[in-house]
Design a protein around this motif. Structure first.
Motif, PDB file in Angstrom:
ATOM      1  N   THR A   1       0.824  -1.208   0.000  1.00 56.16           N
ATOM      2  CA  THR A   1       0.000   0.000   0.000  1.00 56.16           C
ATOM      3  C   THR A   1       0.853   1.250   0.000  1.00 56.16           C
ATOM      4  O   THR A   1       0.542   2.228  -0.678  1.00 56.16           O
ATOM      5  CB  THR A   1      -0.901   0.019   1.250  1.00 56.16           C
ATOM      6  N   VAL A   2       1.916   1.193   0.735  1.00 52.16           N
ATOM      7  CA  VAL A   2       2.760   2.367   0.887  1.00 52.16           C
ATOM      8  C   VAL A   2       3.476   2.708  -0.419  1.00 52.16           C
ATOM      9  O   VAL A   2       3.842   3.856  -0.665  1.00 52.16           O
ATOM     10  CB  VAL A   2       3.714   2.087   2.064  1.00 52.16           C
TER      11      VAL A   2
ATOM     12  N   LYS B   1      12.069   0.595   4.731  1.00 48.61           N
ATOM     13  CA  LYS B   1      11.453   1.882   5.033  1.00 48.61           C
ATOM     14  C   LYS B   1      12.081   2.984   4.177  1.00 48.61           C
ATOM     15  O   LYS B   1      11.394   3.806   3.594  1.00 48.61           O
ATOM     16  CB  LYS B   1      11.664   2.186   6.525  1.00 48.61           C
TER      17      LYS B   1
ATOM     18  N   PHE C   1      10.240   4.929   0.913  1.00 54.77           N
ATOM     19  CA  PHE C   1       9.906   6.327   1.098  1.00 54.77           C
ATOM     20  C   PHE C   1      10.592   7.229   0.070  1.00 54.77           C
ATOM     21  O   PHE C   1       9.959   8.052  -0.564  1.00 54.77           O
ATOM     22  CB  PHE C   1      10.288   6.763   2.515  1.00 54.77           C
TER      23      PHE C   1
ATOM     24  N   ASN D   1      -5.310   0.303   5.079  1.00 56.73           N
ATOM     25  CA  ASN D   1      -5.932   1.602   4.858  1.00 56.73           C
ATOM     26  C   ASN D   1      -6.831   1.997   6.017  1.00 56.73           C
ATOM     27  O   ASN D   1      -6.990   3.182   6.311  1.00 56.73           O
ATOM     28  CB  ASN D   1      -6.704   1.592   3.532  1.00 56.73           C
TER      29      ASN D   1
ATOM     30  N   LYS E   1      -4.523   3.348   8.500  1.00 51.79           N
ATOM     31  CA  LYS E   1      -4.010   4.662   8.136  1.00 51.79           C
ATOM     32  C   LYS E   1      -4.990   5.779   8.457  1.00 51.79           C
ATOM     33  O   LYS E   1      -4.621   6.948   8.452  1.00 51.79           O
ATOM     34  CB  LYS E   1      -3.648   4.701   6.648  1.00 51.79           C
TER      35      LYS E   1
ATOM     36  N   LYS F   1      -0.849   8.135  11.511  1.00 47.60           N
ATOM     37  CA  LYS F   1      -0.262   8.848  10.381  1.00 47.60           C
ATOM     38  C   LYS F   1       1.251   8.831  10.415  1.00 47.60           C
ATOM     39  O   LYS F   1       1.897   9.090   9.412  1.00 47.60           O
ATOM     40  CB  LYS F   1      -0.712  10.319  10.392  1.00 47.60           C
ATOM     41  N   HIS F   2       1.811   8.613  11.598  1.00 48.03           N
ATOM     42  CA  HIS F   2       3.211   8.998  11.715  1.00 48.03           C
ATOM     43  C   HIS F   2       4.193   7.864  11.839  1.00 48.03           C
ATOM     44  O   HIS F   2       5.381   8.093  11.882  1.00 48.03           O
ATOM     45  CB  HIS F   2       3.390   9.929  12.920  1.00 48.03           C
ATOM     46  N   SER F   3       3.716   6.640  11.919  1.00 44.14           N
ATOM     47  CA  SER F   3       4.701   5.596  12.112  1.00 44.14           C
ATOM     48  C   SER F   3       4.338   4.376  11.297  1.00 44.14           C
ATOM     49  O   SER F   3       3.245   3.834  11.408  1.00 44.14           O
ATOM     50  CB  SER F   3       4.787   5.226  13.589  1.00 44.14           C
ATOM     51  N   LEU F   4       5.259   3.929  10.474  1.00 45.26           N
ATOM     52  CA  LEU F   4       5.027   2.750   9.653  1.00 45.26           C
ATOM     53  C   LEU F   4       4.825   1.527  10.546  1.00 45.26           C
ATOM     54  O   LEU F   4       3.957   0.699  10.307  1.00 45.26           O
ATOM     55  CB  LEU F   4       6.218   2.544   8.721  1.00 45.26           C
TER      56      LEU F   4
ATOM     57  N   SER G   1     -14.303   5.262   7.784  1.00 43.63           N
ATOM     58  CA  SER G   1     -13.977   6.406   6.910  1.00 43.63           C
ATOM     59  C   SER G   1     -14.993   7.516   7.070  1.00 43.63           C
ATOM     60  O   SER G   1     -14.650   8.686   7.179  1.00 43.63           O
ATOM     61  CB  SER G   1     -13.976   5.975   5.447  1.00 43.63           C
TER      62      SER G   1
ATOM     63  N   ASN H   1     -14.163  11.090   8.485  1.00 46.25           N
ATOM     64  CA  ASN H   1     -14.341  12.237   7.598  1.00 46.25           C
ATOM     65  C   ASN H   1     -15.307  13.252   8.196  1.00 46.25           C
ATOM     66  O   ASN H   1     -15.204  14.441   7.976  1.00 46.25           O
ATOM     67  CB  ASN H   1     -14.865  11.759   6.241  1.00 46.25           C
TER      68      ASN H   1
ATOM     69  N   SER I   1     -11.499  16.578   5.538  1.00 46.75           N
ATOM     70  CA  SER I   1     -10.114  16.672   5.105  1.00 46.75           C
ATOM     71  C   SER I   1      -9.801  18.055   4.577  1.00 46.75           C
ATOM     72  O   SER I   1     -10.656  18.745   4.040  1.00 46.75           O
ATOM     73  CB  SER I   1      -9.818  15.635   4.030  1.00 46.75           C
TER      74      SER I   1
END
Lengths: 436, 289, 257
Positions: B26-27, B166, B170, B218, B221, B225-228, B273, B277, B282
Motif C-alpha cells: 500500500t505504501v 522503510k 519512502f 488503509n 491509516k 499517520k506517523h509511524s510505519l 472512513s 471524515n 479533510s
C-alpha cells in the motif's frame, strides 16, 4: 470442433447481429478506455466489472430470472454505486487512488460472493452460468441480449462524440476548464457512468476478469502510434474492433473456446506488433531507421574527406584520391567506411576518376555545405558556450549532419557573417543552388 | 483439533501475513498487485499441470508462485520500458496471462478440474479438512503449513530489512543516489506479496486475499499517520478482529466464510472512513483528482 | 585548489531531445557553487546525472579525482521537495536517520554513535524539536531543513542540492545559507541549483551558467556579467530550439567510426 463452415456462419443472421453488437461494444469501450487511461485510472474497468457482481446476485435472488433486462440494470446500478463510493473515497478522504480501487473491487466482489453463497444453498433453477459471467461466451447470447448490447453501445458512442471537445479540455487542463465555466465534476462523473455501462454490458462477451483489457490495451496500443486525441480514439477503436471480431469468430468456430480470452490474445498480438514496428516506440522499425541514418552520416563524412583532401593538395588538377588516401585522413572501421562509401557513390557525390575517385560537382557543393555548417557551429559554440577546444570540434562533427540551411543562416546572422572559424579556417559562403 | 478452532487459526495466519506484506504494498501505491496476482496465478497452475503431467499440489503451488513473482517483476519492467502507469502495466500482464491460461485449460485440461473457481472464491471453511499426509501420519491442514511458512518469510524479511525497506519505499531516488539499490528492495517487496498471496489463495480464496492485503492497512491509516511500524501493528489488530467478526457473521447467516470476512473488512472500513471524515473533514486537496 | 567535481563531455537526452549537451566543467573544492539558468535548462538533470539517477548518453565524472562508486559515502544529494510522498507514515527523525543508512549494511541497526550523529545533524539544521512529527505536519521551510539534516547525517564532503531555497520563507533561507557557509568553512563543497539570480553573488562563491550547454563558469563575482546572463537566459534560444527540434525530427545520434 468445427461446427459451421465460415461461409455458413456469415449467413446466419444471429451471428451477424452478434458481430455488429460486438463491434459497437468494442468502439464504445475503447473510447471510454482511452479516457480512463488519460485520466490515469487504467484499472477502473477491472474494478467496475467486479462491482457488478452484487447487483447480479441480488437481482437473481429476488427475481429468480436471468433475464438481461433485469440483471443488466441491476448490475449497472451496483457498479454505479461502487463508482460513487470510489469517487467519494478518493476526493473526500484523500485515499490513494490505487488503494481505493482495490478496496472497492474486493469489497463489492465479496458482497456479491456472499450473496451467491446464499443462492447456491437455495433450490433455484439456473444457478449455473457463473462461468459464463466470469469468462464470457458470445455464442450464448440470444437476440435480446444482442439488441440491448448494440443499442447501449451506440448510445455511449453518440454521447462521447457529442461531448468530445469539452471532455478533452477537462482531462488535459481541468483548472482551465473550471475557469471557463465548464463543470469538471460533471464531465468526470459522466465518464464514470459511461465506463460503468460499457463494462457491464461487455462482461457478457468478455467476462469479468478480462473486461479491463478492452479498456487498456487499445489505449496503450494507440499511444505507440500517435499522441493526438482524435487519432488515439480512432486507432483504439480499430484495434478493439478487429480483436473483438476475430475473437468472436474463433469462439463460434471452435465451440469450446470462450470469447474473452481470444479477444485478449488478439489485443496482445496487436500490442506486440505496435511495440516492434511503430516508429515512435522503438523496436525494429526504429533500428532500421537508425541504421539508415547512420549510413547517411557516414557517407557525408566520407564525402567531406574528399573535400578536405582536395583542399590539402597543392595541385588542384589532381582531383582523384583512393580509399586508402581517405582512410589516412580519417580512420574508420572498414565495414563502416564501405557502407558509407557505397551510399556516397549511389547518391552521386563521388564518382570514379582515373585511378581513384573524385568529388562530383554535386558532391563538392554537398561537402562544402557540411563544412560550412561545421565551422559555423564551431564559431557559435566557442563564442557563446564554454567547451574545451577539442570538444568544440567533436560537437561540430555531429552537428554538421543535423543543421540545415535555415539554422545555418540563423547562425550566420547571429555571429555577424563571420569568415573564419575558431581554428582560422575559412567558412564557405552559401551558394544559391543547393540540394539537401 | 476442533475444526472451528482451526478455522480461526487459519484466518489469523492469513490476516497476519497479508497485513505485513500488504502494508508494504500500500505504501508503494501498488495496491492492485494483489488482484493482478490472483488472476495471473491461474496461468502458473495450468503450466505446472501441463509440464508436470499431474495434478500435484507442490507443483501447482510452485507454478502459482512463479506466476505471481513473474507478474510483479515483468510489470515493473514493462512500466519502466514503456513509461506507462503501474496500473496499466498490471492490466496488460494479468489479463494476457489469464487469457492464455483459460485457453490452455479449454484446450488441454478440460477434463481435469483445476478448480479455477475455487481459486477465485475459495472456501476457508473447507481448509481445515484439507490435510497433508506424510507417510502415515496426518500433519494437519495444509493451509496451516503454507500460511505459517508465508508468515515466517514476512516476519524474517521485514524485521531484518526494516531500515532498508522503510528508506527505499519512502525516498527511492535519494537512496539510489547514495548507492542503495532501491529497485532490488522494491522487487523484494513484490516477491513477498506474491509468496503471501499465493500461499493464501488456496485456503482463503483470492477475494479475501486482496481484501486482507489492502483494507486493514488503509483502515489503520485512518488513525495512524506517523509511524510505519504502528500502521502495521494496527492493521494486524484490525485484521484479526474483523476476521473473528466475519467468521461469526458467516455462521449466523450461513454464508461463505471468506466472502463474509472480506465484506466485514469493507463495511468496517467504510463506516470508519465516514466517521473519520465527519469528525475531521479533510483539508483542501493539493492536487485536483 | 583541486577540483571536487569534474565533468567531461556530458550529453543527456530525453526522448531524443537534448537536455544537456557537451558539458565539461569543474567545481573547485571548499566552495559554495550555484548552478543557474532558465527553466528546462537541464540543471536538475545535471545533478541527477552526477549521482547516477539519470543515465547519460556520454559523460565522465570524477569526485576528488575518483569514480563515484568509491565516493558514494562522500556525496549527499537532496532532491526537489515535490518528489516526495508526504502522506508516508514516517517521522522527521526517521527521515534524518536514513542519512546513516549508506554507512550501514542492510541488516545493521543504528548504534549510539549513529544516534549522536543524527541528533547533531538535527540540531545543526534546527529541526530537533520537530523530530517526532509526521512529515506532512511541517511547513515548507521545515521540510527543507529536515532534508538538509538528512544530508548532514551522511557526514558527506560534497552536497548536491536541487533548488534548496524554493518555496521556503526568508528566515529559513537565511538560516540555511549560514549553515552552508559554515559547512564550507569546515571543508565541504556545496553545489546547489539556484533559481534566483539576484542572490547568487551574496550566497555563492562560484557560479555555473547553464542552458543545455555550459555558458560560463567561474567566481560568482566575475562570471555574472550582463553578456553571460544574456547568453544564458535569452538571445540564441531560437537557434538552440531549432537545432534541438532538428535532432528530434531526424532522430540522429552520433555514432562511432
Amino acid at each position: 470442433m468445427v461446427e459451421l463452415s465460415l461461409i455458413a456462419l456469415f449467413q446466419e443472421p444471429n451471428f451477424l447481429w452478434v458481430i455488429l453488437g460486438v463491434c459497437m461494444l468494442a468502439i464504445a469501450t475503447s473510447c471510454v478506455g482511452t479516457f480512463a487511461w488519460l485520466n490515469k485510472q487504467s484499472l477502473i474497468g477491472d474494478a467496475m466489472a467486479h462491482c457488478a457482481l452484487p447487483g447480479v446476485a441480488i437481482a437473481f435472488l429476488f427475481s429468480q430470472s436471468r433475464h438481461p433486462l433485469i440483471l443488466l440494470p441491476a448490475a449497472i446500478i451496483a457498479a454505479l454505486t461502487g463508482n460513487a463510493i470510489l469517487n467519494w473515497l478518493v476526493r473526500r478522504t484523500k485515499l490513494s487512488p490505487d488503494s481505493a480501487l482495490a478496496i472497492v473491487l474486493s469489497g463489492y466482489f465479496a458482497i456479491g460472493a456472499m450473496i451467491l453463497s446464499l443462492i447456491q444453498k437455495m433450490p433455484i433453477a439456473g444457478k449455473a452460468g457463473i462461468n459464463q459471467m466470469l469468462f464470457g461466451q458470445a455464442a450464448a447470447l440470444d437476440s435480446l441480449d444482442v439488441n440491448v448490447l448494440t443499442i447501449t453501445a451506440c448510445v455511449v458512442i453518440f454521447i462521447v462524440m457529442m461531448v468530445l471537445p469539452r471532455l478533452r479540455m477537462v482531462i488535459f487542463d481541468s483548472q482551465f476548464a473550471q475557469t471557463t465555466g465548464t463543470s469538471v465534476a460533471v464531465y468526470k462523473q459522466l465518464m464514470g457512468v459511461l465506463i460503468v455501462v460499457c463494462v457491464v454490458i461487455g462482461i457478457q462477451i468478455v467476462g469479468v476478469v478480462l473486461m479491463s483489457s478492452l479498456l487498456i490495451f487499445p489505449a496503450i496500443n494507440a499511444r505507440q502510434w500517435s499522441n493526438h486525441l482524435h487519432r488515439l480514439l480512432v486507432i483504439s477503436a480499430i484495434t478493439a474492433l478487429l480483436a473483438s471480431v476475430l475473437g468472436v469468430l474463433i469462439s463460434y468456430y471452435f465451440s469450446n473456446m470462450p470469447t474473452g480470452p481470444w479477444i485478449v490474445v488478439f489485443l496482445t498480438i496487436f500490442l506486440l506488433f505496435s511495440l516492434l514496428f511503430s516508429p515512435r516506440s522503438g523496436g525494429l522499425v526504429k533500428r532500421i531507421i537508425d541504421y539508415r541514418q547512420q549510413t547517411i552520416i557516414h557517407s557525408e563524412n566520407i564525402t567531406r574527406i574528399w573535400y578536405l583532401l582536395h583542399h590539402k593538395t597543392d595541385n588542384k588538377n589532381t582531383a582523384e584520391f583512393t580509399k586508402t588516401d581517405a582512410l589516412k585522413v580519417r580512420s574508420m572501421k572498414s565495414q563502416t567506411f564501405n557502407r558509407g562509401f557505397k551510399y556516397a557513390l549511389k547518391k552521386g557525390w563521388l564518382e570514379p576518376w582515373g585511378y581513384g575517385y573524385r568529388l562530383s560537382t554535386l558532391g563538392f557543393s554537398k561537402a562544402e555545405k557540411i563544412t560550412r555548417h561545421h565551422r559555423l557551429w564551431e564559431k557559435y559554440l566557442s563564442e557563446n558556450k564554454q567547451l574545451p577546444a577539442q570538444q568544440v570540434h567533436n560537437a561540430a562533427e555531429y552537428a554538421e549532419h543535423i543543421i540545415d540551411d535555415n539554422i545555418a543562416d540563423k547562425l550566420d546572422e547571429i555571429l555577424g557573417h563571420p569568415s573564419l572559424d575558431p581554428h582560422g579556417q575559412f567558412i564557405p559562403i552559401k551558394k544559391d543552388s543547393s540540394q539537401d | 483439533m476442533d475444526s472451528i478452532y482451526l478455522l480461526y487459526i487459519i484466518a489469523l495466519l492469513a490476516s497476519l501475513s497479508c497485513a505485513l506484506s500488504g502494508t508494504l504494498l500500500t505504501v508503494q501505491k501498488k495496491a492492485m498487485l494483489g488482484d493482478a496476482i490472483s488472476h495471473s496465478a491461474l496461468l502458473g497452475l495450468v503450466l505446472a499441470y501441463l509440464i508436470s503431467g499431474e495434478r500435484s499440489i507442490p507443483y501447482m503451488f510452485l507454478g502459482a508462485l512463479v506466476a505471481g513473482i513473474g507478474t510483479a517483476y515483468v510489470t515493473e519492467k514493462l512500466k519502466n520500458t514503456l513509461h506507462i502507469q503501474y496500473d496499466a502495466a498490471l492490466g496488460v500482464i494479468f489479463t494476457a496471462s489469464f487469457a492464455v491460461a483459460v485457453i490452455l485449460i479449454s484446450q488441454y485440461a478440460r477434463q481435469v478440474d483445476l478448480d479455477a473457481q475455487h481459486l477465485l472464491f475459495g472456501e476457508i471453511a473447507l481448509a481445515p479438512f484439507d490435510t497433508i499426509l506424510f507417510g502415515n501420519s496426518d500433519l494437519g491442514p495444509r493451509a496451516i503449513w503454507t500460511l505459517s511458512l508465508a508468515l515466517l518469510c514476512n516476519i524474517v524479511v521485514i524485521t531484518l530489512c526494516w531500515n532498508r525497506l522503510k528508506a527505499t519505499l519512502f525516498s527511492t531516488n535519494s537512496m539510489q543516489a547514495i548507492g542503495i539499490k532501491a529497485q532490488y528492495w522494491q522487487q523484494l517487496c513484490s516477491i513477498l506479496v506474491a509468496i503471501t498471496a499465493v500461499s493464501a489463495f488456496e485456503s482463503v480464496g483470492a477475494i479475501l486475499v486482496v481484501a486482507l492485503l489492502v483494507i486493514p492497512t488503509n483502515t489503520a491509516k485512518l488513525f495512524v499517520k506517523h509511524s510505519l511500524l504502528q500502521t502495521i501493528i494496527i492493521s494486524l489488530v484490525i485484521s484479526l478482529i474483523t476476521s473473528i467478526q466475519g467468521i461469526l457473521i458467516s455462521f449466523w447467516l450461513d454464508t461463505a466464510v471468506a466472502a463474509t470476512i472480506a465484506t466485514s473488512l469493507f463495511v468496517n472500513f467504510l463506516i470508519l472512513s465516514l466517521i473519520q471524515n465527519w469528525i475531521y473533514p479533510s483539508k483542501a486537496n493539493i492536487q485536483t483528482s | 585548489m583541486s577540483a571536487a567535481i569534474t565533468v567531461n563531455n556530458l550529453n543527456v537526452r530525453y526522448n531524443y531531445a537534448p537536455v544537456l549537451s557537451d558539458i565539461s566543467l569543474s567545481i573547485p573544492e571548499q566552495n559554495m557553487a550555484a548552478i543557474i539558468g532558465p527553466n528546462g535548462a537541464g540543471k536538475s538533470s545535471l545533478l541527477k546525472s552526477l549521482v547516477g539517477l539519470i543515465k547519460p548518453d556520454s559523460g565522465e565524472f570524477s569526485f576528488f579525482g575518483a569514480n563515484i562508486e568509491k565516493q558514494r559515502m562522500n556525496i549527499a544529494y537532496v532532491a526537489q521537495r515535490q518528489e516526495v510522498d508526504w502522506d508516508f507514515p514516517i517521522t522527521v527523525r526517521e527521515v534524518v536517520e536514513m542519512g546513516r543508512f549508506g554507512h550501514l549494511s542492510w541488516w545493521q541497526r543504528l548504534d549510539k554513535k549513529d544516534s549522536r550523529i543524527v541528533d547533531n545533524a538535527m540540531q545543526m539544521a534546527g529541526v530537533t524539536n520537530l523530530q517526532n512529527r509526521q512529515i506532512s505536519e511541517l511547513s515548507g521551510g521545515q521540510q527543507q531543513r529536515m532534508f538538509v539534516a538528512r544530508a548532514l547525517a551522511q557526514q558527506a564532503n560534497i552536497y548536491l542540492l536541487d533548488e534548496p531555497f524554493a518555496g521556503i520563507d526568508v528566515s529559513t533561507e537565511k538560516a540555511l545559507v549560514e549553515l552552508f557557509k559554515k559547512l564550507v568553512k569546515q571543508g565541504a563543497t556545496i553545489v546547489a541549483v539556484h533559481h534566483d539570480v539576484s542572490t547568487v553573488k551574496d550566497y555563492f562563491d562560484y557560479a555555473l551558467l547553464l542552458n543545455q550547454y555550459l555558458i560560463a563558469q567561474g567566481k560568482s563575482t566575475d562570471v555574472l556579467t550582463d553578456e553571460n546572463l544574456k547568453k544564458t537566459y535569452t538571445a540564441q534560444e531560437s537557434v538552440q530550439d531549432s537545432y534541438n527540434m532538428a535532432i528530434k525530427q531526424k532522430q540522429k545520434w552520433p555514432i562511432h567510426d
